[in-house]
Design a protein around this motif. Structure first.
Motif, short mmCIF file in Angstrom:
data_model
loop_
_atom_site.label_atom_id
_atom_site.label_comp_id
_atom_site.label_asym_id
_atom_site.label_seq_id
_atom_site.Cartn_x
_atom_site.Cartn_y
_atom_site.Cartn_z
N ALA A 33 -16.09 74.98 -36.46
CA ALA A 33 -16.36 73.56 -36.61
C ALA A 33 -15.74 72.86 -35.40
CB ALA A 33 -15.77 73.04 -37.91
N MET A 34 -16.39 71.83 -34.91
CA MET A 34 -15.97 71.18 -33.68
C MET A 34 -15.83 69.68 -33.88
SD MET A 34 -15.94 73.73 -31.50
CE MET A 34 -15.83 72.84 -29.94
N GLY A 35 -15.27 69.03 -32.89
CA GLY A 35 -15.20 67.58 -32.98
C GLY A 35 -14.44 66.97 -31.84
N TRP A 36 -14.19 65.68 -31.99
CA TRP A 36 -13.53 64.89 -30.96
C TRP A 36 -12.42 64.03 -31.55
CZ3 TRP A 36 -14.97 65.44 -25.86
CH2 TRP A 36 -16.18 66.10 -25.63
N PHE A 37 -11.34 63.95 -30.79
CA PHE A 37 -10.26 63.00 -31.04
C PHE A 37 -10.13 62.13 -29.79
CE2 PHE A 37 -7.94 64.52 -34.85
CZ PHE A 37 -8.60 65.72 -35.07
N ARG A 38 -9.38 61.06 -29.90
CA ARG A 38 -9.08 60.24 -28.73
C ARG A 38 -7.66 59.68 -28.84
NH1 ARG A 38 -13.16 55.07 -29.77
NH2 ARG A 38 -12.07 54.20 -31.59
N GLN A 39 -7.12 59.37 -27.66
CA GLN A 39 -5.78 58.79 -27.61
C GLN A 39 -5.77 57.66 -26.58
OE1 GLN A 39 -2.55 61.56 -26.90
NE2 GLN A 39 -1.07 60.14 -27.79
N ALA A 40 -5.58 56.46 -27.08
CA ALA A 40 -5.51 55.29 -26.21
C ALA A 40 -4.08 55.15 -25.69
CB ALA A 40 -5.92 54.05 -26.98
N PRO A 41 -3.92 54.44 -24.58
CA PRO A 41 -2.57 54.26 -24.01
C PRO A 41 -1.61 53.65 -25.03
CG PRO A 41 -4.23 53.54 -22.45
CD PRO A 41 -4.95 53.82 -23.73
N GLY A 42 -0.48 54.28 -25.22
CA GLY A 42 0.54 53.77 -26.13
C GLY A 42 0.25 53.98 -27.60
N LYS A 43 -0.81 54.72 -27.91
CA LYS A 43 -1.17 54.92 -29.32
C LYS A 43 -1.21 56.41 -29.65
CE LYS A 43 -3.83 50.67 -29.91
NZ LYS A 43 -5.11 50.09 -30.40
N GLU A 44 -1.22 56.69 -30.94
CA GLU A 44 -1.30 58.08 -31.37
C GLU A 44 -2.74 58.59 -31.25
OE1 GLU A 44 2.32 58.12 -34.69
OE2 GLU A 44 0.25 58.46 -35.31
N ARG A 45 -2.87 59.90 -31.17
CA ARG A 45 -4.19 60.51 -31.14
C ARG A 45 -4.87 60.27 -32.48
NH1 ARG A 45 -4.72 66.49 -28.65
NH2 ARG A 45 -3.42 65.37 -27.15
N GLU A 46 -6.16 59.94 -32.42
CA GLU A 46 -6.89 59.67 -33.66
C GLU A 46 -8.21 60.42 -33.70
OE1 GLU A 46 -8.18 55.62 -34.10
OE2 GLU A 46 -9.20 55.57 -32.16
N PHE A 47 -8.63 60.72 -34.90
CA PHE A 47 -9.90 61.41 -35.14
C PHE A 47 -11.06 60.49 -34.77
CE2 PHE A 47 -13.06 63.92 -37.17
CZ PHE A 47 -13.87 63.03 -37.85
N VAL A 48 -12.11 61.06 -34.18
CA VAL A 48 -13.31 60.29 -33.84
C VAL A 48 -14.53 60.81 -34.59
CG1 VAL A 48 -14.89 59.60 -32.00
CG2 VAL A 48 -12.43 59.72 -31.55
N ALA A 49 -14.84 62.09 -34.42
CA ALA A 49 -16.06 62.64 -35.02
C ALA A 49 -15.91 64.13 -35.20
CB ALA A 49 -17.26 62.34 -34.14
#
Length: 121
Positions: A33-49
């Motif tokens: 199973a695959m997917g994407w996370f993202r991490q904005a400057p100064g924020k924690e990594r978060e689930f995307v899809a």
């Protein structure tokens, strides 16, 4: 061992589109199973899809529903994230993730190194 390599990031104006790709090594891509996370400057990594091993099931965080589409091509060992109607708050480093489990939402076995997406207002 599975290696994930993201590409497709860059600078885009608000309202624009980008397509991220995640190429994987190994002959067992279709079993992950695959997917994407993202991490904005100064924020924690978060689930995307997330997408199931077959591609038959997808799941999105609320903030990207209707704008992002995740897909996979098991013949090419690649997972994609089509991002439309981009907003400045989508600016982040986007990470590809893979799991032997049911979904990367619950566990991640492998991470890519990330690709930067910057959305200007």
């Amino acid at each position: 061992q599975v290696q994930l390599v993201e590409s497709g990031g860059g600078l885009v104006q608000a309202g624009g589109s980008l397509r991220l790709s995640c190429a994987t090594s190994g002959r067992t891509f279709s079993s992950y199973a695959m997917g994407w996370f993202r991490q904005a400057p100064g924020k924690e990594r978060e689930f995307v899809a997330a997408i199931s091993w077959s591609g038959g099931s997808t799941y999105y965080t609320d903030s990207v529903k209707g704008r992002f589409t995740i897909s996979r091509d098991n013949a090419k060992n690649t997972v994609y994230l089509q991002m439309n109607s981009l907003k400045p708050e989508d600016t982040a480093v986007y990470y590809c993730a893979a799991t032997r489990g049911s979904s990367i939402y619950y566990s991640v076995d492998y991470w890519g190194k990330g690709t930067l997406v910057t959305v200007s207002s």
